[in-house]
Each structure stands twice: as structure tokens, then as C-alpha cells.
Write an enzyme that holds these catalytic residues in place. Structure first.
Site: not given
Ligand SMILES: [Mg+2]
Length: 294
Positions: A167-168, A175, A184, A210
Site C-alpha cells: 500500500d502506498i 492526492n 496517478d 493505491e
């Protein structure tokens, strides 16, 4: 991209081959004079369609078809049978074994070319549809549905399997601060870094937003641990530039679980997810493990 489709012609009669070679002059044609050769040719060439004679000594066209349809690498190549026998039983068998069509001897050029063209187009469209249905549109890696489909197969066949949930970190902040198009870009960069640092047979998918997942086949736990930590480190070294002057860094958290004897794909992924939760909770930019041998 190769513009000319490759057609494999399999026939034990040289005359037939010569006629087909002249009829199919607009295609790349490769030739086999018997079934055994044909099976070798499909390994050597990227064949788009096969014209397959039914009556051949040793191995019949039916047998060749059966073998090709039984292999994952070749089962989707359209096969058109070449036959002089248009009796019900022969034709029925041809379709039953997976042939998409047949052409009759003596050849009728317009009909033969039309059938070849139709099946090449159909198969091409199917390939595109399948690609679109199994890939994540933004990154080109597998989507969730394909991940679980491939994963089920791997789980059954592989004794030593590692699941990784990725997971980012703080992606919502990225965002919110820089906008979704920038988010993105970060996703694409993370995916590229992961993709460039995994083995060919590792399955990589975007599960959504993500969140990504890997299935790694390996007998060596230590090398898996090293591989994932290297990947984590390399992502942390990446950056994206916002509005020409803001350097944005990003990291990933990783949860890894080893397959148990009684695991289903769901239970394995659930443990990887718990490990990911541990990584998040204990500070992010980390790799955490569940049920690893120590
Ligand atoms: Mg023959």
C-alpha cells in the site's frame, strides 16, 4: 508490432502446401509436413492461426489439435482443419476437438482466404478483449479478478508461496495536496519500480486504488524477504516533481505471509493484509511478516 499474421500450414502433401503458400502470399507462412513437426513449430514461432490437414500418417490432424488445445500456451490459436471429407462425423469431430472451422480440398481460394481472414480478426478481437478484461487500465498490470484467478491455480500447484500486500503510504495526502493526476503518476512510478524488481513468474496486480499484491513462488524465505525489502527501499528513493519545483517523495508499506498447508487464497491474503496493517501501525515504509519460520 508485427503487421503480418503468421500462419502455420500442416499437410503431408507437398502439392497442397505449394497451393496454400501461393494463396496465402500476403501472410507469413510457416510449414510442417507432419504433426510432430507442427508441435515443434508452434514452440518456435508466434503462430496466429493453423491450417491443419486431418489425414496424415503417424499423427493425425485430430491428434495434433487435441495436443494443442491441451496446452495453455497454444490452446487459443485458432485451428482450421483441411479436409476432403465433409461427412457429418468428420466435421463433428473437427469441431468437438476445438477446431474453429474447416476448409475443403480441393481448395476454393476465395472461401479459404475469407475463412482465414475472419478467424484471424476474431482471434485478434478476443485477445484484445481478454487483455482489457484482465488488466488494470492505468498501469497495465493484472486487475483484482485476474489476480484471484491466477492465484487459485498457483495455490494448488505451488507448495512454497508468499503473498504480499502493498500500500502506498499516506496516499490520500498526496492526492489532496497535489491532485489526482499527480497521484496517478505516483501510482505508475511505484508500479514500475515494483515491476522492474520482481521475478518473471511473480504475479503482480493492482487490487484497487493505491493497493497492490504479489504472489511470489520461492523455496527460499530469506531471498523473498530481501527482494521485498529491496523493492521497498527502491520506491523510497524515487520521487515525482510537482509543478516543476516541488519534489515529492513517497513510500510503501508491505505485509507478507507464507502459505500454510490449509490455506485458501482468501486466508493467505488475509494474513498478508494483517501484516500490512502491522507495517502501517508501526510507522510505515516497512515490511512486516505473518507466520514466517524463524
Ligand atoms: Mg493428408
Amino acid at each position: 508490432m508485427d503487421t503480418k499474421p503468421t500462419i502455420l500450414v500442416v499437410d503431408d502433401t507437398k502439392e497442397n502446401i505449394n497451393i496454400l503458400l501461393s494463396l496465402l502470399k500476403d501472410y507469413d507462412v510457416v510449414v510442417a509436413l507432419n504433426g510432430e513437426k507442427a508441435l515443434k513449430m508452434v514452440e518456435k514461432y508466434d503462430v496466429d492461426l493453423i491450417l491443419l490437414d486431418i489425414v496424415m500418417p503417424q499423427m493425425s490432424g485430430y491428434e495434433v489439435c487435441e495436443e494443442l488445445k491441451g496446452k495453455i500456451q497454444t490452446k487459443k490459436i485458432p485451428i482450421l482443419f483441411i479436409t476432403a471429407n465433409t461427412d457429418d462425423a468428420s466435421i463433428e469431430k473437427a469441431f468437438k476437438l476445438g477446431g474453429v472451422d474447416y476448409v475443403t480440398k480441393p481448395f476454393r481460394p476465395i472461401e479459404l482466404l475469407a475463412r482465414v481472414k475472419t478467424h484471424l480478426e476474431l482471434s485478434n478481437t478476443l485477445k484484445k478483449l481478454e487483455y482489457a478484461a484482465t488488466r488494470d487500465g492505468m498501469t497495465g498490470i493484472y486487475n483484482r479478478a485476474k489476480f484471484f484467478e491466477l492465484g487459485q491455480t498457483l495455490l494448488r500447484s505451488q507448495k512454497n508461496l508468499f503473498a504480499v500486500m502493498i500500500d502506498i503510504d499516506n496516499f490520500k495526502n498526496i492526492n489532496d495536496s497535489y491532485g489526482h493526476p499527480f497521484g496517478d503518476k505516483v501510482i505508475k512510478k511505484v508500479v514500475n519500480t515494483i515491476r522492474n524488481n520482481i521475478h518473471e513468474d511473480t504475479i503482480l496486480a493492482r487490487l484497487g486504488g493505491e493497493e497492490f499484491a504479489l504472489l511470489i513462488q520461492s523455496d527460499v524465505q530469506e531471498s523473498v524477504m530481501k527482494e521485498i525489502d529491496t523493492m521497498r527501499h527502491l520506491v523510497s528513493q524515487e520521487e515525482e516533481i510537482f509543478a516543476n519545483d516541488v519534489i515529492v517523495k513517497f513510500t510503501i508499506s508491505n505485509g507478507v505471509a507464507t502459505k500454510n498447508e490449509n490455506d485458501t487464497l482468501d486466508s493467505l491474503m488475509k494474513r498478508a493484509d494483517e501484516a500490512l496493517y502491522d507495517a502501517k501501525k508501526s510507522g510505515r515504509n516497512k515490511v512486516c511478516y505473518k507466520n514466517f519460520r524463524v
